[in-house]
Design a protein around this motif. Sequence first.
Motif, PDB file in Angstrom:
ATOM      1  N   THR A   7       0.862  -1.312  -0.281  1.00 14.51           N
ATOM      2  CA  THR A   7      -0.366  -0.082  -0.083  1.00 14.51           C
ATOM      3  C   THR A   7       0.402   1.272  -0.139  1.00 14.51           C
ATOM      4  OG1 THR A   7      -1.859  -0.886   1.149  1.00 14.51           O
ATOM      5  CG2 THR A   7      -1.308   0.700   1.449  1.00 14.51           C
ATOM      6  N   GLU A   8       0.475   2.202  -1.098  1.00 14.61           N
ATOM      7  CA  GLU A   8       1.078   3.277  -0.715  1.00 14.61           C
ATOM      8  C   GLU A   8       0.441   3.959   0.262  1.00 14.61           C
ATOM      9  OE1 GLU A   8       1.987   5.925  -5.135  1.00 14.61           O
ATOM     10  OE2 GLU A   8       0.262   6.488  -3.238  1.00 14.61           O
ATOM     11  N   THR A   9       1.633   4.876   0.563  1.00 11.86           N
ATOM     12  CA  THR A   9       1.818   5.518   1.947  1.00 11.86           C
ATOM     13  C   THR A   9       2.373   6.317   2.471  1.00 11.86           C
ATOM     14  OG1 THR A   9       1.105   3.134   3.401  1.00 11.86           O
ATOM     15  CG2 THR A   9       1.848   5.249   4.981  1.00 11.86           C
ATOM     16  N   VAL A  10       1.784   7.624   3.233  1.00  8.38           N
ATOM     17  CA  VAL A  10       2.457   9.166   3.289  1.00  8.38           C
ATOM     18  C   VAL A  10       2.816   9.338   4.776  1.00  8.38           C
ATOM     19  CG1 VAL A  10       2.998  11.563   2.720  1.00  8.38           C
ATOM     20  CG2 VAL A  10       1.856  10.146   0.662  1.00  8.38           C
ATOM     21  N   ILE A  11       4.034   9.338   5.375  1.00  6.27           N
ATOM     22  CA  ILE A  11       4.720   9.715   6.663  1.00  6.27           C
ATOM     23  C   ILE A  11       5.440  10.305   6.498  1.00  6.27           C
ATOM     24  CG2 ILE A  11       5.198   8.623   8.638  1.00  6.27           C
ATOM     25  CD1 ILE A  11       4.147   5.342   7.310  1.00  6.27           C
ATOM     26  N   ALA A  16      10.112  15.358   6.972  1.00  4.65           N
ATOM     27  CA  ALA A  16      10.738  15.484   6.091  1.00  4.65           C
ATOM     28  C   ALA A  16       9.348  14.423   5.647  1.00  4.65           C
ATOM     29  CB  ALA A  16      11.773  14.419   5.241  1.00  4.65           C
ATOM     30  N   THR A  17       8.226  14.646   4.805  1.00  2.51           N
ATOM     31  CA  THR A  17       7.187  13.431   3.914  1.00  2.51           C
ATOM     32  C   THR A  17       7.816  12.734   3.271  1.00  2.51           C
ATOM     33  OG1 THR A  17       5.516  15.724   4.091  1.00  2.51           O
ATOM     34  CG2 THR A  17       5.146  13.806   2.662  1.00  2.51           C
ATOM     35  N   HIS A  18       7.758  11.250   3.436  1.00  2.00           N
ATOM     36  CA  HIS A  18       7.859  10.457   2.899  1.00  2.00           C
ATOM     37  C   HIS A  18       6.366   9.633   1.627  1.00  2.00           C
ATOM     38  CE1 HIS A  18      11.913  10.457   4.545  1.00  2.00           C
ATOM     39  NE2 HIS A  18      11.291  10.471   5.353  1.00  2.00           N
ATOM     40  N   VAL A  55       8.757   5.591  19.453  1.00  2.00           N
ATOM     41  CA  VAL A  55       9.035   6.969  19.009  1.00  2.00           C
ATOM     42  C   VAL A  55       7.270   7.709  19.318  1.00  2.00           C
ATOM     43  CG1 VAL A  55      10.297   5.913  17.104  1.00  2.00           C
ATOM     44  CG2 VAL A  55       7.981   5.955  16.435  1.00  2.00           C
ATOM     45  N   LEU A  56       7.312   9.291  18.771  1.00  2.00           N
ATOM     46  CA  LEU A  56       6.582   9.875  18.960  1.00  2.00           C
ATOM     47  C   LEU A  56       5.649   9.624  17.774  1.00  2.00           C
ATOM     48  CD1 LEU A  56       8.554  12.963  21.036  1.00  2.00           C
ATOM     49  CD2 LEU A  56       6.714  11.071  21.803  1.00  2.00           C
ATOM     50  N   LEU A  57       4.310   9.356  17.991  1.00  2.00           N
ATOM     51  CA  LEU A  57       3.811   9.232  17.072  1.00  2.00           C
ATOM     52  C   LEU A  57       2.375  10.255  16.765  1.00  2.00           C
ATOM     53  CD1 LEU A  57       1.805   8.564  13.798  1.00  2.00           C
ATOM     54  CD2 LEU A  57       1.687   6.459  15.415  1.00  2.00           C
ATOM     55  N   ASP A  58       2.215  11.134  16.243  1.00  2.00           N
ATOM     56  CA  ASP A  58       1.638  12.406  16.094  1.00  2.00           C
ATOM     57  C   ASP A  58       1.861  13.068  17.886  1.00  2.00           C
ATOM     58  OD1 ASP A  58       0.435  12.640  13.275  1.00  2.00           O
ATOM     59  OD2 ASP A  58      -0.849  11.118  14.007  1.00  2.00           O
ATOM     60  N   GLY A  59       2.621  13.036  18.472  1.00  2.00           N
ATOM     61  CA  GLY A  59       2.869  13.479  19.285  1.00  2.00           C
ATOM     62  C   GLY A  59       2.803  12.399  20.977  1.00  2.00           C
ATOM     63  N   ARG A  60       2.546  11.065  20.608  1.00  2.00           N
ATOM     64  CA  ARG A  60       2.423  10.536  21.450  1.00  2.00           C
ATOM     65  C   ARG A  60       2.945   9.611  21.983  1.00  2.00           C
ATOM     66  NH1 ARG A  60      -1.411  13.691  24.438  1.00  2.00           N
ATOM     67  NH2 ARG A  60      -2.817  14.019  24.183  1.00  2.00           N
ATOM     68  N   GLY A  74      -0.981   8.994   6.471  1.00  2.00           N
ATOM     69  CA  GLY A  74      -0.644  10.818   7.272  1.00  2.00           C
ATOM     70  C   GLY A  74      -0.413  11.031   8.659  1.00  2.00           C
ATOM     71  N   SER A  75       0.314  10.473   8.836  1.00  2.00           N
ATOM     72  CA  SER A  75       0.681  10.872   9.970  1.00  2.00           C
ATOM     73  C   SER A  75       1.582  11.542  10.192  1.00  2.00           C
ATOM     74  CB  SER A  75       0.736   9.343  11.382  1.00  2.00           C
ATOM     75  OG  SER A  75      -0.711   8.489  10.943  1.00  2.00           O
ATOM     76  N   ARG A  76       2.146  11.950  11.672  1.00  2.00           N
ATOM     77  CA  ARG A  76       3.340  12.844  12.412  1.00  2.00           C
ATOM     78  C   ARG A  76       4.841  11.795  13.109  1.00  2.00           C
ATOM     79  NH1 ARG A  76       4.334  16.455  15.579  1.00  2.00           N
ATOM     80  NH2 ARG A  76       2.369  16.668  16.134  1.00  2.00           N
ATOM     81  N   VAL A  77       5.704  11.111  12.460  1.00  2.00           N
ATOM     82  CA  VAL A  77       6.487  10.608  13.210  1.00  2.00           C
ATOM     83  C   VAL A  77       7.682  11.537  13.871  1.00  2.00           C
ATOM     84  CG1 VAL A  77       7.911   7.962  13.628  1.00  2.00           C
ATOM     85  CG2 VAL A  77       5.753   8.179  12.781  1.00  2.00           C
ATOM     86  N   VAL A  78       7.862  11.299  14.887  1.00  2.00           N
ATOM     87  CA  VAL A  78       9.559  11.896  15.931  1.00  2.00           C
ATOM     88  C   VAL A  78      10.032  10.442  16.048  1.00  2.00           C
ATOM     89  CG1 VAL A  78      10.836  13.209  17.075  1.00  2.00           C
ATOM     90  CG2 VAL A  78       8.447  14.258  15.783  1.00  2.00           C
TER      91      VAL A  78
END
Length: 191
Positions: A7-11, A16-18, A55-60, A74-78
Amino acid sequence: MLSTTATETVIEVNGATHTLLLDNRCTLLDVLRERLGLTGAKKGCDHGQCGACTVLLDGRRVVSCLLLAVGLDGSRVVTVEGLADGGTLHPLQEAFLAEDAFQCGFCTPGQLCSAVGALAEIREGRPGLATGEDGPVPSPAEIRERMSGNLCRCGAYPAIVRAVVGAAPAVAARAEAAALTPPSAPTGEAG
């Protein structure tokens, strides 16, 4: 045409957007380490029990070994690599250095990400099992309870708790400053 097993996934990872074509069975941890080359999050138990892959996923904070990456579109990972601001270490990274809060260092990336999440929970007033009548505060008891899912096997644990408690005011100041600064647009990268 996309495969039925991918599945194509944008994270967004560390700003940086991948856009990635991912096997539906890939965990977030495997994508971070093997597709994006971010080896800070460690593969410890691979069962969500040690916290080395936190890791942090959408701040959690989350254990990345238990999350299927395709579900995170569509999630944001740090990751630990994204905590520093350019050449300036995150206050928790500075505190870990000052307190010598790592011996073997294997758990350190997960401990750092978990501490960022735990301190955010405390700032938001979210109670934990060790929270007293006055509400959550970054006390040693509160930090130990909130970070109980992150295991240290080498004996650095007392220094880790001291570092997190000591860095709490600086982390709060940084979060407050970030809240007042408009976010910058993420950069785009194909992965």
